[in-house]
Design an enzyme around this catalytic site. Structure first.
Site, PDB file in Angstrom:
ATOM      1  N   GLU A 127       0.649  10.542   2.357  1.00  0.00           N
ATOM      2  CA  GLU A 127      -0.372  10.021   1.604  1.00  0.00           C
ATOM      3  C   GLU A 127      -1.597  11.053   1.964  1.00  0.00           C
ATOM      4  O   GLU A 127      -1.975  11.292   2.860  1.00  0.00           O
ATOM      5  CB  GLU A 127      -0.934   8.868   2.183  1.00  0.00           C
ATOM      6  N   GLU A 303       0.002  -3.043   7.813  1.00  0.00           N
ATOM      7  CA  GLU A 303       1.016  -2.279   7.051  1.00  0.00           C
ATOM      8  C   GLU A 303       1.986  -3.262   6.507  1.00  0.00           C
ATOM      9  O   GLU A 303       2.550  -2.804   5.135  1.00  0.00           O
ATOM     10  CB  GLU A 303       1.880  -1.207   7.907  1.00  0.00           C
TER      11      GLU A 303
HETATM   12 ZN   LIG Z   1      -3.661   0.664   4.843  1.00  0.00          ZN
END
Ligand SMILES: [Zn+2]
Length: 847
Positions: A127, A303
């Site tokens: 990411e 998460e």
């Molecule tokens: Zn996150």
């Protein structure tokens, strides 16, 4: 590098004409230690046959490019970041063979050799856009596809990816190939791989609707510290919570669930479906407090929330990064509060997460929660306190506004409508509006599309008998917003405890709101605006309440109310309204009676930060001695072996300054001194050794001897910080050179050296590095990876020279409008930190 920084416009255009069916990615991790072989086959369609587009790839060498039946010359079509694709057919097959590079920056495929035992570990982190360092692709979140990975690696390794293993076969002496099932349709940035000598523990989660194989992975050298039972327990509690009919009511959609603890990780964790990665400092090798376990549980459940919000349904472009991060941040804390033993996790949220948001939102570079992200460099810098913590605070307010049931019903509707797809802000709002029946456009404008924060100030009129005759709340700051707030009135219950005697919930709007319900009652000892932390704002105290806070903060019974007062007092310190020395005194007066260790740790960190940044430099050493003396007193007074004792030990270990303090630290380290119940374990040893190094009481030989007892990855990072802290001209020069002039150190070492370099007992001694800092900025930004460059730009900003002259010097640098916007943003933020510190120091000097 041309084309490395993908823009939103380019991504939109590419998504307009291209749709991706599948990827086959074959990797060979046995081809070297610097590079690995990567073969990618992408099947995709083009809505405008004959059109041109491009694929993304960051690789030192491309060996083969084949588009349909055409073999393309890499020297012609590959520019170092993009592969040009001309004359596309309606249906296409692209095959790319490349040598990709292992990284040491935490981006792409990171490779790490464990000094403890020589084991090798690799893992990915992508990411926002580093999957192109592993395989050729279309690197944008809205071009989802199914991915099938295969990996050749040493046969004794453990290899995991998003999907379950489907086959394993030998391909040579000591070498095997792992094959994985095709994934569901997901974005490139959440594809994942972890391969190496990992230690594995397995379990399974089952309920009426799901059977989920679970695994925990970590380095072998950390295996003895992995508390699998606790982690599996929290994982199962999380799935049970999210699966509930009145929560998401949709079984986890990605098959198995591995949680991998990886070394030298840049962030806390990453929500790769089926293969979540965590920093392996979360495998605690020394004693930590309950606050650390709570924080880790929060990350774990954050998460997990992403499996639905982010992975199943994904933002179209990075403008809406907040959609997934605010939501996961809110859900993480909500799930911890409701599904684990840490029932008061909103207290930690109020004192820690919100401090992050408040800081970020007062920088000149703040932005609306819904941000304008032009390109990937913008996206990189937006993983910030606005996107996460302010977003979550505002979402928390939205939940009170539409009601919890409507909030979850809206979420279920949103998942059902957009599963495996991409969305923007209006998609979520329309799902919530449909379930709540409320128009959210005004709310969205006021909270998601503006910047900054309001301050709420009480206006209390009292008559001669001590009765409140009028009560109003004044709102400051632009724009004025609608706030749902609780106002708490506190008074002594006769036993020395301050309890809430009255609570009013009200809608604040405009510049001044009368609260008639509070008139006609006796004046309370303490009036707390934003009690229960319903809204996002700064608060002020009236004079009577301010006196009560100073004298009686720890008498307040409710932990969330105390946390909100602490948070307000910290904001006042940062705003130069409360002298730093008074904040330090407040901490010493009240932190010892604070029952929540998470709050104790936070305010002790803030006291130290107040001394470093906001205290008059002429008083700083004296203040440090006062803090150290207080910490030592509480360390000795705390219950033996308690979390509070450890919190005070850390505070003393960092603040120690006098000859006697330093002798005592050396004694604790050698075992000549003891404190009942306190174990000086590895992490505490390093914390104390670093202070000795800063204070000239530990030399390189002492540090090396400490390292000999802990020659591990963590030990080496600590030793690097300690060496960089030793205050000699040559030593500081070497630390500077190793970070700024050389690119040899991995990310975690860069952090350590910068920390040691800047931690000095003689700030003026670093003045020779002020000009080199400005001279190096452009080069560092252009030549180093963004993760490393950011550490240098932020961490080495010359706070040691903080003065009006430094602000002028920074302004000169900023005046050149050719600077890269993302680099400019970082320097501007540090300038603001410096200016804020100067205002606070001036205030403290007048105290
Ligand atoms: Zn996150």
């Amino acid at each position: 590098m041309p084309g490395k920084n993908l823009t939103r416009d380019e991504a939109r255009e590419r998504a307009r004409i291209i749709a991706v069916d599948s990827y086959d990615v074959a990797l060979d991790l046995t081809s070297g230690t610097r590079t690995f072989r990567s073969e990618t086959v992408i099947r995709f369609t083009c809505a405008e046959p004959g059109a041109a587009s491009f694929a993304d790839l960051l690789a030192p060498e491309v060996r083969e490019v084949r588009l349909n039946d055409r073999v393309l010359d890499p020297a012609v079509v590959f520019d170092g970041a993009r592969i040009a694709l001309e004359d596309l057919a309606a249906e296409n097959v692209l095959r790319v063979v490349a040598d990709c590079a292992y990284s040491h920056t935490g981006q792409g495929l990171h490779r790490f050799e464990d000094p403890a035992d020589g084991s090798v570990y690799t893992y990915t982190h992508f990411e926002p856009a580093d999957a192109r360092r592993l395989y050729a692709n279309f690197e944008q979140p809205d071009l989802k596809a199914s991915f099938t990975f295969s990996v050749i690696a040493p046969e004794e390794w453990t290899v995991v990816s998003n999907a379950a293993e489907s086959a394993r076969e030998p391909v040579g002496p000591g070498v095997a190939r792992w094959r994985f099932e095709p994934t569901k349709r997901i974005s490139t940035y959440i594809t994942a791989l972890a391969a190496g000598d990992y230690h594995v523990v397995r379990d399974v989660y089952e309920d009426d609707g799901a059977t989920i194989p679970l695994a925990l992975l970590c380095r072998r050298s950390l295996a003895e510290h992995l508390d699998a039972e606790r982690l599996f327990g929290q994982t199962k509690a999380g799935f049970a919570f999210y699966h509930r009919a009145d929560r998401f009511a949709l079984p986890y959609p990605f098959g198995k669930y591995d949680q991998v603890f990886v070394p030298e990780y840049n962030i806390g964790a990453m929500e790769n479906p089926g293969c979540v990665t965590f920093r392996d400092e979360y495998v605690f090798r020394s004693k930590v407090t309950e606050a650390s376990y709570e924080g880790r549980a929060n990350t774990l459940l954050h998460e997990m929330a992403h499996m639905w919000f982010g992975d199943l349904v994904t933002m179209t472009w990075w403008d809406d990064l907040w959609l997934k991060e605010s939501f996961a941040d809110y859900m993480g804390t909500a799930a911890v509060a409701e599904a684990t033993e840490y029932a008061d996790s909103w207290v930690s949220f109020a004192v820690r997460r919100k401090a992050w948001a408040y800081r970020q939102d007062q920088l000149p570079t703040t932005h609306p929660i819904v941000a304008d992200i032009r390109d990937l460099e913008d996206a990189m810098l937006n993983f910030d306190g606005i996107t996460y913590a302010k977003g979550a605070s505002v979402l928390k307010q939205l939940v009170s506004y539409v009601g919890k049931d409507a909030f979850y019903a809206g979420s279920r509707r949103y998942f059902a409508q957009h599963a495996y797809g991409n969305t923007g802000l209006h998609d979520l709002l329309s799902a919530l509006e449909a379930e709540s029946g409320r128009d959210l456009s005004t709310w969205s404008k006021a909270w998601l599309e503006t910047t900054g924060m309001n301050r709420l100030v009480p206006e209390i009129a009292v008559d001669a008998s001590g009765t409140v005759t009028a009560f109003a709340v004044r709102q400051e700051g632009e724009p004025l917003r609608p706030h749902r707030v609780a106002i708490g009135c506190y008074a002594d219950d006769g036993s020395g405890v301050l309890v809430r005697t009255h609570r009013v919930e009200a809608d604040i709007a405009g510049a001044r709101t009368e609260i008639p319900e509070l008139a006609g009652r006796a004046r309370p000892a303490l009036v707390l605006l934003n009690d229960d932390d319903l809204t996002y704002c700064k608060i002020a105290f009236d004079d009577v309440s301010a006196d009560a806070v100073s004298a009686r903060l720890s008498d307040v019974r409710d932990p969330l109310a105390r946390a909100l007062v602490w948070s307000a007092m910290w904001n006042l310190t940062r705003d130069a309204e409360l002298p730093a020395r008074e904040f330090v005194q407040l901490v010493l007066r009240h932190a010892a009676r604070e029952t929540r260790v998470a709050v104790v740790q936070m305010v002790l960190e803030q006291a130290e930060s107040a001394l470093d940044n906001y205290a008059d430099p002429a008083w700083r050493e004296e203040g440090r001695a006062i803090l150290a003396a207080g910490a030592l007193r509480e360390l000795r007074a705390a219950a033996p072996g308690s979390d509070h004792q450890l919190a005070w030990a850390r505070c003393f270990g960092r603040a120690a300054v006098s000859e006697a303090d330093l002798r005592f630290l050396r004694g604790l380290l050698s075992g000549d001194e003891t404190v009942d119940g306190l174990t000086v374990d590895k992490e505490l040893t390093w914390l104390m050794t670093e202070t000795l190094a800063v204070r000239g009481a530990a030399d390189i030989g002492y540090i090396d001897a400490t390292l000999a007892h802990d020659d591990t990855a963590a030990g080496r990072q600590h030793a690097a910080a300690c060496r960089a802290a030793v205050d000699t001209v040559d030593n500081k020069a070497e630390a500077w050179r190793s970070v700024v002039e050389s690119d040899d150190l991995p990310n975690a070492m860069v952090d350590a050296v910068i920390r040691g370099f800047t931690r000095t007992s003689d700030p003026a001694g670093l003045s020779p590095y002020t000009e080199p800092y400005f001279a190096a900025l452009e080069r560092v930004w252009n030549e180093r990876s963004i993760e490393i460059a950011r550490r240098i730009v932020v961490g080495l900003y010359p706070m040691w020279d903080n003065s009006p002259e430094l602000l002028r010097r920074t302004d000169d640098w900023l005046a050149d409008d050719r600077r890269a916007p993302a680099l400019r943003r970082l320097v501007l933020e540090r300038r603001d930190d410096a200016a804020r510190a100067l205002r606070a120091r001036a205030r403290d000097a007048r105290a």
